[in-house]
Scaffold this active site. Sequence first.
Site, PDB file in Angstrom:
ATOM      1  CG  ASP A  28      -1.755   1.186   1.413  1.00 40.22           C
ATOM      2  OD1 ASP A  28      -1.594   2.149   0.635  1.00 40.22           O
ATOM      3  OD2 ASP A  28      -2.596   1.177   2.332  1.00 40.22           O
TER       4      ASP A  28
ATOM      5  CE1 TYR B 259      -3.306  -1.282  11.845  1.00 39.86           C
ATOM      6  CE2 TYR B 259      -3.758   1.073  11.741  1.00 39.86           C
ATOM      7  CZ  TYR B 259      -3.997  -0.216  11.313  1.00 39.86           C
ATOM      8  OH  TYR B 259      -4.929  -0.440  10.342  1.00 39.86           O
TER       9      TYR B 259
ATOM     10  CE  LYS C 113      -5.611  -6.258  11.064  1.00 39.69           C
ATOM     11  NZ  LYS C 113      -5.121  -7.367  11.875  1.00 39.69           N
TER      12      LYS C 113
END
Length: 391
Positions: A31, A254, A257
């Site tokens: 991404d 984080y 995902k």
Amino acid sequence: MSEHNIYIYNVDFPLGDKMGEKITVSLIKADVGGWPGHSTVHPNLMETAKKVLESAKKDGLLIDYHVTGVGDDLQLIMTHRKGVDSEEIHGLAWKAFEEATKIAKELKLYGAGQDLLKDAFSGNIRGMGPGIAEMEITERKGEPIVAFMMDKTEPGAFNLPIFRMFGDPFNTAGLVIDPAMHDGFIFEVWDIMKHKKVLLKVPEETYDLLALIGAKSRYVIKRVYPKKTNPKLNEDEPVAVISTEKLYQIAGEYVGKDDPVALVRAQSGAPALGEVLEPFAFPHLVSGWMRGSHNGPLMPVSIKQAHCTRFDGPPRVAALGFQLANGKLVGPVDLFDDPAFDEARRTAAQIADYMRRHGPFEPHRLPLEDMEYTTLPAVLKKLNRRFKKIE
Ligand code: F6R
Ligand code: MG
Ligand code: MG
């Protein structure tokens, strides 16, 4: 080459099934910016990546490639003769992602460069952010291969469908009635917390395997191998490989995902194409979805429908099918672009409704240890002095 990248070749195969040419298929994704938010990949990013791969094809590094997008993930499907973990191929993918990141920054796409966790490439893309599924195989007389690409979920989302393909006779009729695969397969399972792996034989060790892979956030299927007795496949060459990169563990915080990808070979000693696709007719619950912190149904979609919209999802899986012809990617065929999967999509949409009605409650929201981030420590700190002992 037509718009759909369809090649027509007259291919002569003088060798038997097990003796063709060694080809490596590498599916590498990242991404590097969403459009808008975390929903899709902007076409300019795909064009940029295509240019980088096209020039590598001209130089002879790649045999062939296909670039696509699933959700906010840019997907590079490449074939070559460099084997797995090749510095040249991983460096090429890194370059494609870097070039795409430049465009993402220009367009101010969301989270531009988010999965490139290191500043410079250092020999192997593993541990640097992108997800990788690669296999070096002896190309059979007919070599169907499927690239599965998921968004808004994690590697363990592949456990159930891969088990069904290679271990469940209620899914794969060939396990029962095809002599070539009647002895079953071998599963390589990784404990992604302890960084250990184990090989388990199916059907002999099916229950041990399920004891592990049912706990999908920790034990993930990395590869599946044919058994020695399979007359159509080489025992040391995988029939399936899944990306297992955990971004959280790499970055220590984080960063999105770990949207996984997989390559699966079909037919002739492996499950038939329809047996490979069949598990996705059941939209099973996976973790991910909004903020990487919710359970939701995995919806099988076409590339055109692979846009994560509702509550940033629901989690999606797309499947592109190819025949390999001396490393050429003859395809793609968009395999879930088919009314046969309409019911699965409808069921997934209904499950999404049902799960959403739980709002912030488990089991829609993930248990505390599996959430990608939480406000709980801050809330507890704030309330600390107001918590009284229960007498
Ligand atoms: C899940 C995902 C999205 C984001 C959400 C918040 O994997 O990518 O659901 O977590 O849109 O994103 P930020 O924090 O970037 O605003
Ligand atoms: Mg994103
Ligand atoms: Mg994604």
